[in-house]
Write a protein that holds these residues in place. Structure first.
Motif, short mmCIF file in Angstrom:
data_model
loop_
_atom_site.label_atom_id
_atom_site.label_comp_id
_atom_site.label_asym_id
_atom_site.label_seq_id
_atom_site.Cartn_x
_atom_site.Cartn_y
_atom_site.Cartn_z
N ARG A 68 0.83 -1.18 0.00
CA ARG A 68 0.00 0.00 0.00
C ARG A 68 0.87 1.25 0.00
N THR A 69 1.94 1.21 0.78
CA THR A 69 2.84 2.36 0.82
C THR A 69 3.40 2.62 -0.57
N ARG A 70 3.76 1.52 -1.27
CA ARG A 70 4.35 1.67 -2.59
C ARG A 70 3.32 2.24 -3.57
N ASN A 71 2.08 1.74 -3.43
CA ASN A 71 1.05 2.22 -4.34
C ASN A 71 0.62 3.66 -4.05
N LYS A 72 0.99 4.12 -2.88
CA LYS A 72 0.72 5.51 -2.50
C LYS A 72 -0.76 5.88 -2.55
N VAL A 73 -1.61 4.94 -2.19
CA VAL A 73 -3.02 5.30 -2.01
C VAL A 73 -3.15 5.82 -0.59
N PRO A 74 -3.50 7.08 -0.44
CA PRO A 74 -3.59 7.63 0.92
C PRO A 74 -4.66 6.89 1.73
N SER A 75 -4.43 6.75 3.02
CA SER A 75 -5.39 6.04 3.84
C SER A 75 -5.78 6.84 5.08
N VAL A 76 -7.04 6.71 5.44
CA VAL A 76 -7.58 7.35 6.64
C VAL A 76 -7.95 6.23 7.60
N ALA A 77 -7.37 6.24 8.80
CA ALA A 77 -7.75 5.24 9.80
C ALA A 77 -8.76 5.85 10.75
N ILE A 78 -9.87 5.15 10.93
CA ILE A 78 -10.90 5.62 11.85
C ILE A 78 -10.68 4.94 13.20
N VAL A 79 -10.39 5.74 14.21
CA VAL A 79 -10.20 5.19 15.54
C VAL A 79 -11.22 5.83 16.47
N GLY A 80 -11.42 5.21 17.62
CA GLY A 80 -12.32 5.83 18.58
C GLY A 80 -12.86 4.85 19.59
N TYR A 81 -13.60 5.39 20.52
CA TYR A 81 -14.09 4.61 21.63
C TYR A 81 -15.28 3.75 21.25
N THR A 82 -15.57 2.85 22.09
CA THR A 82 -16.76 2.02 21.99
C THR A 82 -18.00 2.86 21.73
N ASN A 83 -18.75 2.47 20.73
CA ASN A 83 -20.06 3.09 20.49
C ASN A 83 -20.02 4.56 20.11
N ALA A 84 -18.84 5.05 19.68
CA ALA A 84 -18.72 6.48 19.35
C ALA A 84 -19.50 6.81 18.07
N GLY A 85 -19.73 5.79 17.24
CA GLY A 85 -20.46 6.01 15.99
C GLY A 85 -19.58 5.88 14.76
N LYS A 86 -18.53 5.10 14.86
CA LYS A 86 -17.59 4.95 13.74
C LYS A 86 -18.26 4.35 12.50
N SER A 87 -18.98 3.26 12.68
CA SER A 87 -19.65 2.61 11.53
C SER A 87 -20.66 3.54 10.91
N SER A 88 -21.45 4.21 11.75
CA SER A 88 -22.49 5.11 11.24
C SER A 88 -21.87 6.22 10.41
N LEU A 89 -20.78 6.76 10.90
CA LEU A 89 -20.12 7.86 10.21
C LEU A 89 -19.47 7.38 8.90
N LEU A 90 -18.88 6.20 8.98
CA LEU A 90 -18.25 5.63 7.79
C LEU A 90 -19.29 5.46 6.69
N ASN A 91 -20.49 5.05 7.06
CA ASN A 91 -21.58 4.92 6.09
C ASN A 91 -21.91 6.26 5.46
N ARG A 92 -21.96 7.28 6.29
CA ARG A 92 -22.23 8.63 5.79
C ARG A 92 -21.15 9.06 4.79
N LEU A 93 -19.92 8.74 5.13
CA LEU A 93 -18.79 9.24 4.34
C LEU A 93 -18.61 8.49 3.04
N THR A 94 -18.97 7.21 3.03
CA THR A 94 -18.69 6.41 1.84
C THR A 94 -19.93 6.00 1.08
N ASP A 95 -21.10 6.24 1.65
CA ASP A 95 -22.34 5.77 1.03
C ASP A 95 -22.24 4.30 0.65
N ALA A 96 -21.55 3.56 1.46
CA ALA A 96 -21.27 2.17 1.10
C ALA A 96 -22.40 1.23 1.48
#
Ligand code: GDP
Length: 364
Positions: A185-213
């Protein structure tokens, strides 16, 4: 059972309830008992244990979960009083990890942690057996420890240790594969965002908002034990990835630190840390501090971090003002209402590394 402040105990109990719900339970009631140290025999103390038995009968509960670790003998004594299954916080977290471990390494790390949890508990059982035997034979201290019960335990222990050694070898062998993935991945130079945070902070919910996945959102603290990577685009069309890491939990049992750390290795490879904080929590700043402590260990100090206060729709305005005072560059969002999500997208775009205009990497 707690000895600190009531507020601290209530926070801890709320998280325990969230953990239980993650594991698929419905939480019916909570009981706090102030003691300097747990009662050595029934954990709660006899009177309070009987009170709990009454509550259990009234609400029709089938399980009692304790917020601190139980000695095997305490668990049995408490079960005798309340007449339903009793488990502790560590067992609960292990259960959640086991439910959600997906990768080979994740699974191996979790099994290792489970066996580590089991091993001293077998010994504890052996100890109480030998004490009983010693009591029967006057002055026979140590005699019971050579009985058949102990032989069986010794066999079990040996089998467990063998299995643990095998798992450790396997995990060690998997590490290079992870390295390869990372360097690719480093070689391919695709930038990456790591989502970290506490239990139940809403990481999955936010990821859905951000990626419409359309990723399944569950009210689960560890919906993603294994880091999941998802592709996204900036407004001007640059491709990058989101990596969701497993949620942080208060008082993470030490047996689980390795399994947890294996997920954070992904974070140490990121170009940007998106640190999601539950702004509706009683003390978001304490949660941020705890996450930072662990991230420091994972050597992510040189990665830019964007703090995101989520659940703005239900956050206390005073708390929100206070945390923004401490982190003026943070973004305030609500994954539910969508408030602030556009601003968040813009900030991520700005913070991601831009491709250099002098790239000659296409020339072999
Ligand atoms: P994760 O464990 O960090 O991935 O958190 P989830 O995305 O699973 O969310 C945990 C819980 O918080 C779920 O019950 C969500 O519905 C809820 N939640 C997430 N974001 C928000 C928000 O912005 N506002 C409110 N009120 N609840 C939220």
């Amino acid at each position: 059972v707690y000895s600190g402040s009531t507020e601290e105990a209530e926070t801890s109990l709320r998280e325990l309830a969230a953990l239980a719900e993650t594991a698929g339970s419905r939480v019916l009631d909570g009981v706090l008992q102030r003691r300097d140290t747990p009662d050595p025999s029934t954990y709660l103390g006899r009177g309070k244990a009987q009170e709990l038995a009454q509550i259990v009968a009234n609400v029709g509960a089938d399980t009692v979960i304790t917020d601190t670790e139980l000695a095997p003998s305490q668990r049995r004594a408490l079960e005798d009083v309340v007449k339903v299954k009793v488990i502790d916080r560590v067992a609960l977290i292990l259960d959640i990890f086991a439910q959600h471990a997906k990768s080979r390494e994740g699974k191996a790390q979790v099994e290792l942690a489970q066996l580590e949890y089991l091993l001293p508990r077998l010994r504890g059982w052996g100890d109480s057996m030998s004490r009983q035997a010693g009591g029967r034979v006057a002055g026979g201290a140590g005699i019971g420890s050579r009985g058949p019960g102990e032989t069986k335990i010794e066999l079990d222990r040996r089998r467990i240790r063998t299995r643990m050694a095998k798992l450790r070898r396997e995990i060690k062998a998997m590490a290079p594969a992870r390295e390869t993935k990372r360097s690719n991945r480093t070689r391919n130079k695709v930038p990456s965002v790591a989502i970290v945070g506490y239990t139940n902070a809403g990481k999955s919910s936010l990821l859905n908002r951000l990626t419409d996945a359309g990723v399944m959102v569950k009210n689960e603290l560890f919906a993603t034990l294994d880091p999941t990577v998802r592709q996204a685009h900036t407004a001007d069309g640059r491709v990058f990835t989101y990596t969701d890491t497993v949620g942080f939990v208060r008082n993470l049992p030490h047996q689980l630190v390795e399994a947890f750390r294996s997920t954070l290795e992904e974070a140490s490879d990121a170009d940007l840390l998106l640190h999601i904080v539950d702004a509706s929590h009683a003390d978001p700043l304490a949660q941020i501090r705890a996450v930072h402590e662990v991230l420091n260990e994972a050597e992510t100090g040189d990665i830019p971090e964007l703090i995101v206060f989520n659940k703005a729709d239900i956050a206390n305005p005073d708390t929100l003002a206070r945390v923004l005072n401490t982190y003026p560059n943070a973004v305030v969002v609500s994954a539910h209402s969508g408030q602030g999500v556009e601003e968040l997208r813009d900030r991520i775009d700005d913070l991601l590394p831009r491709p250099s205009h002098h790239i000659t990497a296409l020339i072999p």
